[in-house]
Write a protein that holds these residues in place. Sequence first.
Motif, PDB file in Angstrom:
ATOM      1  N   PHE A  34      21.804 -17.042  49.032  1.00 60.80           N
ATOM      2  CA  PHE A  34      23.220 -17.453  49.274  1.00 60.80           C
ATOM      3  C   PHE A  34      23.545 -16.893  50.931  1.00 60.80           C
ATOM      4  O   PHE A  34      24.473 -17.541  51.448  1.00 60.80           O
ATOM      5  CB  PHE A  34      24.270 -16.742  48.604  1.00 60.80           C
ATOM      6  CG  PHE A  34      23.979 -17.307  47.101  1.00 60.80           C
ATOM      7  CD1 PHE A  34      24.677 -18.517  46.939  1.00 60.80           C
ATOM      8  CD2 PHE A  34      23.650 -16.554  46.229  1.00 60.80           C
ATOM      9  CE1 PHE A  34      24.434 -18.970  45.528  1.00 60.80           C
ATOM     10  CE2 PHE A  34      23.484 -17.269  44.884  1.00 60.80           C
ATOM     11  CZ  PHE A  34      23.976 -18.227  44.756  1.00 60.80           C
ATOM     12  N   VAL A  35      22.964 -16.217  51.574  1.00 67.33           N
ATOM     13  CA  VAL A  35      23.014 -15.677  52.946  1.00 67.33           C
ATOM     14  C   VAL A  35      21.971 -16.305  53.742  1.00 67.33           C
ATOM     15  O   VAL A  35      22.252 -17.016  54.922  1.00 67.33           O
ATOM     16  CB  VAL A  35      23.134 -14.286  52.982  1.00 67.33           C
ATOM     17  CG1 VAL A  35      23.432 -14.133  54.592  1.00 67.33           C
ATOM     18  CG2 VAL A  35      24.307 -13.638  52.113  1.00 67.33           C
ATOM     19  N   MET A  36      20.753 -15.942  53.665  1.00 62.51           N
ATOM     20  CA  MET A  36      19.642 -16.639  54.401  1.00 62.51           C
ATOM     21  C   MET A  36      18.973 -17.869  53.870  1.00 62.51           C
ATOM     22  O   MET A  36      18.217 -18.372  54.773  1.00 62.51           O
ATOM     23  CB  MET A  36      18.223 -15.448  54.558  1.00 62.51           C
ATOM     24  CG  MET A  36      18.929 -14.006  55.036  1.00 62.51           C
ATOM     25  SD  MET A  36      19.800 -13.966  56.656  1.00 62.51           S
ATOM     26  CE  MET A  36      18.771 -14.807  57.697  1.00 62.51           C
ATOM     27  N   GLY A  37      19.237 -18.230  52.667  1.00 65.98           N
ATOM     28  CA  GLY A  37      18.541 -19.426  52.139  1.00 65.98           C
ATOM     29  C   GLY A  37      19.378 -20.622  52.348  1.00 65.98           C
ATOM     30  O   GLY A  37      20.391 -20.443  52.915  1.00 65.98           O
ATOM     31  N   SER A  38      19.050 -21.589  51.295  1.00 74.10           N
ATOM     32  CA  SER A  38      19.897 -22.866  51.466  1.00 74.10           C
ATOM     33  C   SER A  38      21.175 -23.040  50.529  1.00 74.10           C
ATOM     34  O   SER A  38      21.857 -23.982  50.740  1.00 74.10           O
ATOM     35  CB  SER A  38      19.012 -23.901  51.114  1.00 74.10           C
ATOM     36  OG  SER A  38      18.410 -23.748  49.971  1.00 74.10           O
ATOM     37  N   LYS A  39      20.929 -22.402  49.542  1.00 72.23           N
ATOM     38  CA  LYS A  39      22.351 -22.356  48.662  1.00 72.23           C
ATOM     39  C   LYS A  39      23.496 -21.657  49.236  1.00 72.23           C
ATOM     40  O   LYS A  39      23.592 -20.951  50.123  1.00 72.23           O
ATOM     41  CB  LYS A  39      21.838 -21.397  47.421  1.00 72.23           C
ATOM     42  CG  LYS A  39      20.837 -21.832  46.440  1.00 72.23           C
ATOM     43  CD  LYS A  39      20.526 -21.276  45.378  1.00 72.23           C
ATOM     44  CE  LYS A  39      19.371 -21.636  44.258  1.00 72.23           C
ATOM     45  NZ  LYS A  39      19.231 -20.792  43.275  1.00 72.23           N
ATOM     46  N   THR A  40      24.741 -22.379  48.702  1.00 72.62           N
ATOM     47  CA  THR A  40      26.068 -21.739  49.299  1.00 72.62           C
ATOM     48  C   THR A  40      26.966 -21.280  48.221  1.00 72.62           C
ATOM     49  O   THR A  40      26.881 -22.103  47.185  1.00 72.62           O
ATOM     50  CB  THR A  40      26.735 -22.929  50.203  1.00 72.62           C
ATOM     51  OG1 THR A  40      26.870 -24.017  49.446  1.00 72.62           O
ATOM     52  CG2 THR A  40      25.826 -23.347  51.366  1.00 72.62           C
ATOM     53  N   SER A  41      27.541 -20.506  48.516  1.00 72.39           N
ATOM     54  CA  SER A  41      28.809 -20.163  47.527  1.00 72.39           C
ATOM     55  C   SER A  41      29.902 -19.459  48.451  1.00 72.39           C
ATOM     56  O   SER A  41      29.571 -18.670  49.367  1.00 72.39           O
ATOM     57  CB  SER A  41      28.426 -19.002  46.486  1.00 72.39           C
ATOM     58  OG  SER A  41      29.396 -18.277  45.883  1.00 72.39           O
ATOM     59  N   PRO A  42      31.155 -19.870  48.317  1.00 74.09           N
ATOM     60  CA  PRO A  42      32.496 -19.581  48.914  1.00 74.09           C
ATOM     61  C   PRO A  42      32.725 -17.979  48.839  1.00 74.09           C
ATOM     62  O   PRO A  42      33.010 -17.339  49.946  1.00 74.09           O
ATOM     63  CB  PRO A  42      33.485 -20.143  48.424  1.00 74.09           C
ATOM     64  CG  PRO A  42      32.947 -21.405  47.560  1.00 74.09           C
ATOM     65  CD  PRO A  42      31.491 -21.135  47.266  1.00 74.09           C
ATOM     66  N   GLY A  43      32.203 -17.453  47.785  1.00 73.88           N
ATOM     67  CA  GLY A  43      32.255 -15.933  47.561  1.00 73.88           C
ATOM     68  C   GLY A  43      31.466 -15.217  48.477  1.00 73.88           C
ATOM     69  O   GLY A  43      31.518 -13.952  48.756  1.00 73.88           O
ATOM     70  N   SER A  44      30.574 -15.909  49.372  1.00 76.59           N
ATOM     71  CA  SER A  44      29.635 -15.144  50.287  1.00 76.59           C
ATOM     72  C   SER A  44      30.554 -14.469  51.425  1.00 76.59           C
ATOM     73  O   SER A  44      30.110 -13.553  52.061  1.00 76.59           O
ATOM     74  CB  SER A  44      28.425 -16.026  50.870  1.00 76.59           C
ATOM     75  OG  SER A  44      27.803 -16.386  49.918  1.00 76.59           O
ATOM     76  N   TYR A  45      31.620 -15.283  51.768  1.00 78.35           N
ATOM     77  CA  TYR A  45      32.598 -14.674  52.626  1.00 78.35           C
ATOM     78  C   TYR A  45      33.019 -13.267  52.257  1.00 78.35           C
ATOM     79  O   TYR A  45      33.657 -12.494  53.242  1.00 78.35           O
ATOM     80  CB  TYR A  45      33.668 -15.498  52.955  1.00 78.35           C
ATOM     81  CG  TYR A  45      33.411 -16.939  53.745  1.00 78.35           C
ATOM     82  CD1 TYR A  45      33.553 -16.659  55.456  1.00 78.35           C
ATOM     83  CD2 TYR A  45      32.957 -18.067  53.371  1.00 78.35           C
ATOM     84  CE1 TYR A  45      32.903 -17.643  56.127  1.00 78.35           C
ATOM     85  CE2 TYR A  45      32.676 -19.021  54.341  1.00 78.35           C
ATOM     86  CZ  TYR A  45      32.619 -18.705  55.637  1.00 78.35           C
ATOM     87  OH  TYR A  45      32.385 -20.052  56.604  1.00 78.35           O
ATOM     88  N   ALA A  46      32.914 -12.783  51.164  1.00 76.48           N
ATOM     89  CA  ALA A  46      33.422 -11.501  50.809  1.00 76.48           C
ATOM     90  C   ALA A  46      32.753 -10.609  51.246  1.00 76.48           C
ATOM     91  O   ALA A  46      32.894  -9.405  51.267  1.00 76.48           O
ATOM     92  CB  ALA A  46      33.434 -11.458  49.023  1.00 76.48           C
ATOM     93  N   LEU A  47      31.222 -10.899  51.895  1.00 78.14           N
ATOM     94  CA  LEU A  47      30.516  -9.808  52.519  1.00 78.14           C
ATOM     95  C   LEU A  47      31.142  -9.290  53.924  1.00 78.14           C
ATOM     96  O   LEU A  47      30.762  -8.371  54.159  1.00 78.14           O
ATOM     97  CB  LEU A  47      29.069 -10.494  52.818  1.00 78.14           C
ATOM     98  CG  LEU A  47      28.327 -10.718  51.055  1.00 78.14           C
ATOM     99  CD1 LEU A  47      27.114 -11.542  51.632  1.00 78.14           C
ATOM    100  CD2 LEU A  47      27.936  -9.321  50.475  1.00 78.14           C
ATOM    101  N   VAL A  48      31.807 -10.310  54.351  1.00 76.64           N
ATOM    102  CA  VAL A  48      32.206  -9.930  55.563  1.00 76.64           C
ATOM    103  C   VAL A  48      33.365  -8.755  55.561  1.00 76.64           C
ATOM    104  O   VAL A  48      33.236  -7.741  56.586  1.00 76.64           O
ATOM    105  CB  VAL A  48      32.829 -11.253  56.464  1.00 76.64           C
ATOM    106  CG1 VAL A  48      33.298 -10.755  57.833  1.00 76.64           C
ATOM    107  CG2 VAL A  48      32.038 -12.385  56.405  1.00 76.64           C
ATOM    108  N   CYS A  49      33.986  -8.750  54.478  1.00 75.70           N
ATOM    109  CA  CYS A  49      35.185  -7.532  54.529  1.00 75.70           C
ATOM    110  C   CYS A  49      34.389  -6.279  54.348  1.00 75.70           C
ATOM    111  O   CYS A  49      35.018  -5.300  55.039  1.00 75.70           O
ATOM    112  CB  CYS A  49      35.883  -8.044  53.185  1.00 75.70           C
ATOM    113  SG  CYS A  49      36.836  -9.658  53.146  1.00 75.70           S
TER     114      CYS A  49
END
Length: 405
Positions: A321-336
Motif C-alpha cells: 500500500f505504500v511502495m506497491g501498486s495497491k491504494t487505501s485511503p487509510g495509508s494517510y494515517a501513516l503520516v500522523c
Amino acid sequence: MDRSATRPADTYSPIYFLASLGAGGIAVTFFMFLMFWVPHPGQPVPVFEDIAAAFGTGSLAMQTAILAAVFGIAVFAFLNIKSLIWNLQSLSAFKKTDAYAKLRETNAEATLLAMPLALAMSVNAMFIVGLVFVPQLWSVVEYLFPMALIAFAAIGVLAFRMIGTFLGRVLSKGGVFDVTAHNSFAQLLPAFSIAMVGVGFAAPAAMSTSATTVAVALMLSTFFGVAAILYTVIAATTAFASMLQHGTARESGPTLMIIVPIVTVLGILFVRQSHGLHVAFETHAQPGETMIFLAQLLSIQIVFLLLGAVVMVRQGYFSDFVMGSKTSPGSYALVCPAVALSVMIHFFVNKGLVGAGAIEKFGAMYWGVTGIAIVAQLVAIALVLRLNRQHFTRRAVPANAVPAE
C-alpha cells in the motif's frame, strides 16, 4: 492526460481528510524550528519580528534553518488548505450517494470524524501562518484569542454532534455495531478529533495575558482533553480484544499507530496548560517533572510505533500500500505518527532535557536527539508526496483501491 481517466481518490472516503491533516501537521514540524531555535523574548512563541531579527543577525546555519522553516510552513499550509477544500467539496457530493447512506449504517460512520479533526488542524495551521508571516500580529493577539475559542467551540460542537449520532445509533439498540470489524484502532478517530480541538483551546491558555481568557481556555481544554482520554481508553480496550480474536484488519493497520498523534496532541495540551497556570495563576511545575512527564509520553509512543510496525511488516502493508501498486485511503494515517513523533521529540528535547538542565542547548547531544525528530519529519514529507502521487494521479486503468474500514 485524459481527464476521463480515473484516480483512486475518485472513490471518495472521509479518511481522505487525513491528507489535509498530514500536510497541516508537517507545517507544525517546521514551526518547531522557529519555536525552539529563534529567540522570542516577550511572548511564548516567535512572531514575524523575532524571525526577521534572527535572520538579520543570525549565523548562516540560523538563516538556513529559518528559510527552510518559512518555506516549509508556506508550502504545507497551502497543501493543508487545498486538501481541506477538496475534501469538503467531495464530502458534500458524497453525501448524496448511496455509499454515504451505507457508511452511516456501519462501523465506518466514525470515519466522518476526520472532518472536524482536519478543520481543527487547519485553524492551528492558520494561526502559525499568522505568527510567521503577519507583522505586528502580537499587538492584536488578545482580540484574536476569543475568536479562536469561538472557532474551536464550533468545531467541538460539530464533533460531539457527530459522535452523539454514531454512539446514539450503536448504543441505543444491539446488533448494529459489528464487533468482528472492530479489529483495528479505527474507532479512535473520534478521540483524536476531540483531542485536536482540546489542544486548540489550550493555545490561549499558554499565550494570553488575560486571566479570564486563560481560565476559559483551561476549562474548555480540560473538558476536551478528558473526553479524548476516556474515549481512547474505551475504544482501544474493546478494539484490542477484537484484534486478539480476529487479527488486525490489514487495510486498517496504520490505525495501530493513532495512539502516537493522540499522545502528542494531549501532551502539548498539558504543557500549554502548565504554562498558562504558571503565568496567570502562579502554579509552578518543576522542570524535572516536565522532563519525566514528556519521557513517559514518548515511551508510550515508541511502544505503539513498534506494535504497529511489527503487525504491518508481518502483513506486508508497506510493500503493497505504500511502495506497491495497491491504494487505501487509510495509508494517510501513516503520516500522523511521523509528524507526532517529530513534534514530541522537539518538546522532549527543549522543554524536557534542556529545560531541566540535563543537556546543553545546541550541544552534540541536543543535535543527536533532534536529528531523530528531523528524520521523522522527512519521513512524513516523503509519505505525503508519495501518497498524493498514488491517490491523486489519474490513471488509464482504475487502481486496485481498498475501501477504508
